[in-house]
Scaffold this active site. Sequence first.
Site, PDB file in Angstrom:
ATOM      1  N   ASP A  25     -10.355 -10.671   8.889  1.00  0.00           N
ATOM      2  CA  ASP A  25      -9.089 -10.171   9.430  1.00  0.00           C
ATOM      3  C   ASP A  25      -9.316  -8.858  10.188  1.00  0.00           C
ATOM      4  O   ASP A  25      -8.602  -7.880   9.988  1.00  0.00           O
ATOM      5  CB  ASP A  25      -8.078  -9.967   8.305  1.00  0.00           C
ATOM      6  CG  ASP A  25      -6.646  -9.856   8.831  1.00  0.00           C
ATOM      7  OD1 ASP A  25      -6.407 -10.282   9.980  1.00  0.00           O
ATOM      8  OD2 ASP A  25      -5.781  -9.337   8.103  1.00  0.00           O
ATOM      9  N   VAL A  40       0.860  -1.182   0.000  1.00  0.00           N
ATOM     10  CA  VAL A  40       0.000   0.000   0.000  1.00  0.00           C
ATOM     11  C   VAL A  40       0.896   1.231   0.000  1.00  0.00           C
ATOM     12  O   VAL A  40       1.822   1.338   0.810  1.00  0.00           O
ATOM     13  CB  VAL A  40      -0.941   0.032   1.219  1.00  0.00           C
ATOM     14  CG1 VAL A  40      -1.843   1.257   1.158  1.00  0.00           C
ATOM     15  CG2 VAL A  40      -1.780  -1.231   1.282  1.00  0.00           C
TER      16      VAL A  40
END
Length: 776
Positions: free
Chosen positions: A644, A533
């Site tokens: 998650d 990212v």
Amino acid sequence: MQPNSHIFVIITISSLIITVSAYGSTGTIAAAFGENGFFCAIDASGKQEVICWDRGNTNRSLNRPPGEISGYSPPMTSLSGGEGFLCAITSNTSRAFCWNLEDPSENLVPRAFQYNSYLQIASGNNHVCAISGLYYSGPDYGPVHCWEYSDNTNFTSGLLWNSSFHNPYIDSLMFRKIVSGDGFSCGVTKDGDLVCWGPKSNLLNFSNNEEFEVLASGRNSVCGVSKDSGQLHCFGDETEFGSLPNRPRFIALSAGANHYCGIREDDHGVECWGRNLNSSSSSSAPNTSGFVAISSSDSTTCGVRELDLVLDCWRVHDSSKADYSPPLELCSPGMCSPRGNCGDGWFAFNASILKESELTSLCSFHNLNICLRCGISCLEGYFPSSTCNPNADRVCTPCSLCQNSSCYGICKIRATKSKEHEQKEQREVRRLVIIIGCSVLGFLVMLIGLSFIPKMTKGSKRDDEERSKMTCCFCFDKNSVEADPDPVPHQSVLLPTAVSLGETKIFRLSELKDATHGFKEFNELGRGSFGFVYKAVLSDGIHVAVKRANAATIIHSNNRGFESELEILCKIRHNNIVNLLGYCSEMGERLLVYEYMPHGTLHDHLHGDLSQLDWSMRLKIMLQAARGLDYLHNEVDPPIIHRDVKTSNILLDGEMCARIADFGLVSSNERDSSNSDREGDVYDFGIVLLEILSGRKAIDRESDPAGIAEWAVPLIRKGKAAAIIDRNICLPRNVEPLLKLAELAELAVRENSNERPNIRNILCFLDLIVKSGLTF
């Protein structure tokens, strides 16, 4: 005349002021030593009730008797600990009261002394001495009375009040302050002499005539701070105090079995020293707040924090968990006294900071004051934003809020701030020049263009009609946007860079490369199973986050699966979700463009270097994260199971609002949801709740047990949820909502998934808590 049968030492000093808080000393927090040791403190309710806690972390109020205690004890103004017992001065009658935990309601003071008034008391190993007088009026000195217990295990079996501590010469003196140890007591007389007496007083080996302003005693030693030099001096058994620290002066001292601790004058931080203590052991004291009062047992020290008057305990001889876990109660910062003016370098504690409308004083008699020493500086990471005055101490503010040159030096950010300020001014000047230049140029272009309008009206409209338009084929319900007029064959449609929530765009690969500086590492925000990212700035100045799939992700998924997931992600829009803004699939790349979250992850605020979150903010984040997860479970069709949920996947936007992240692009098999999958998300969210409540990591390898659920759940089920609450931030006056949230977290992490609430129920409960608000 001095009888030879009694041993005593006299040190002459002038105008002595003593602050004591140790074994055999007097304060608002005290500890009983030995196998039957326990701590007690006076609360800050204004009623001066006493709260005690022992090694088994059994907490009890002596004034509000629970079922296991018969009777109750009166409110108290000061405490002093001995070997297995505590003594106090009652706040309403100024009488002595001694007790142990076997029956706290039984007064162990001999009947001959129970009805006398005392202004101060000091408990020793098996004896007690007290100064006659009234703590709330009259002179601050008086004669001393002592009594002795022949058996510490059965206090009432032998009371030797006419014992080795009885001395005609001592009886003739007037004392202002006293401390006691094992076989000795020391006191400051009206004339300023320090006198020690008792069968073991000769073992102290006083060797100088220093004028002490702070004094404390251990079992077989005494430490004091020189009034003139501020230097620390200790006498007696060296194994109890070891090597002395070379630090600025201390304003309070506390003694344990083999250690001493002191509150520093400058920043009110705590430092400890003693046998086998090194710098790391000394630094085990909390460093997020200064202290106003401390007391020690054999190996543990507890104190009252100046930040919020909350109790904190830590082991001094090692970094393991403290023997004692104090209750979540606000405690009195100091003893009540009739001093009208606290004097220079002192301030009168103001009960209004507790924000209780009916609470005007912490003392039973409202004409009394609690006088405390002023702080000069602040702990590392804080700067004094206001100085001490007669009604309030200096205020310490986090360096993250430093905004002007007055705090740059203290926070060690002067050069950085100056450079940033200079760069900001340069950017503003450049921006102003560009704006003026563009305005003039635009005006000239407009004038030229107006002169050509008559010639252009006859042009053909077919030129516009022949320009083809292509739209995004994946996001069926989103607005179409014009593509490049000369698209490259076999590549994705290219969209302009203007980004707005509600539209999902297709970006050029070259555009995202420029925005991330070629996907350079210095622009990297994080890494995950999907890939990397990056922080990116588009050509129009908009900040975004670009998620770039790694090779393994691309290899193990096909184009159709990618397109199907995009179709779902394009439809998702929620204030508590990190929303997808666009994507790029050129040259085999898979790039997702998301909203940029400038305040980072919840994990970094709880466990990293980012600013701490107060309880109001933590509750808001709990609620908003639950809303985001509820949206994925119950409002998206088909439902999305996150799989998650963790603090590093809860991000904070520009307004510090929580957003759920990293929930998309899973395989088609994973996308098939079931109740068990949702319950897995609920379990993970329960772990997040425990992290927020405790400030502890989900997995902490340095703790035992390492898992937060294994550590917290047994405490919650035993009714000791208060033990898990994070004390590094200012607690609300009413902690009951936090305890309820701990019980909610325990339900969410139950092993039997059928016993867990669903996320909608959790959301409703959190909503009620937040709406009810917290009182600080």
